[in-house]
Design a protein around this motif. Sequence first.
Motif: not given
Length: 272
Positions: A98-119
């Motif tokens: 999440x925020x992959x473009x920031x990662x490529x530009x050496x900016x620190x604002x990025x994350x990894x997310x996982x959400x379980x959705x039920x119905x």
Amino acid sequence: MSKTLETAGVATSDATLLDRTATAVRAAGSALRERFGEVTRYRTRAELMRALAANDDRALDILRPRLTDLRPHAGWVEDELDGGALPPGEWWVVDPAEGNINHLHALPEWAVTATLVRDNRPVLTAVHLPMTGETYTALTGAGAHLDGRPLDVAPTTDLGLSIVATSQARPDEEDDVVRRVGSSITAMLADALVVRTAVPATLHLLNVAAGRIDAFWQFAGARADLLPGTLLVTEAGGRISDAEGRPWTPHSESFLAAAPGIHTQAVTTLTR
């Protein structure tokens, strides 16, 4: 009380699933942090897309087997830019960078997310910020937390004293969405204290849940960049709606997350 479900023949509570999901996003974040540093140069859209995909694939190589092992029968959302409702049942909605473009530009604002959705309702979410080491989690009915510490939205009651934020949902938006974004920023500049604009959306929503900023809005949007923050903000005591104050669903054309004390004022600003 979290529900108890069967996975691999063993009864596993949603709270335990959340703990293991958090471990998975931390592991993926560590792998992406190893790739972080110099600005990635690209000259064409094709080169950019290959660089983005390389980050996604590195994280997914860790996330997919771990999350599939946790919920073998859950579906998997392949495209983090997809929107709309999901079919019935359980689904993993994952943004591996999440925020992959920031990662490529050496900016620190990025994350990894996982959400379980039920119905079509987010049940649990884990968001890891590799550059700070922070992990935000939320479980339906059990609150939102930062590294185990409870989160609460701000007690703000005056939009004129508020920090608010918005984000660009995706590149190449349709012209009417671009115009709507621009006019909403202008309106908020007149009514709020400070307006922040940046990607990704999830990081703004973490700040709403933590009481650091008072509202976030966005037009259009994808499941992967809104569902984690939706659960975090709700469990931290915030209000979620569309920009006109109606209940938000994945089909909605706008999104608003706010501290309850300024929600109505934010809706007024965004709809005038």
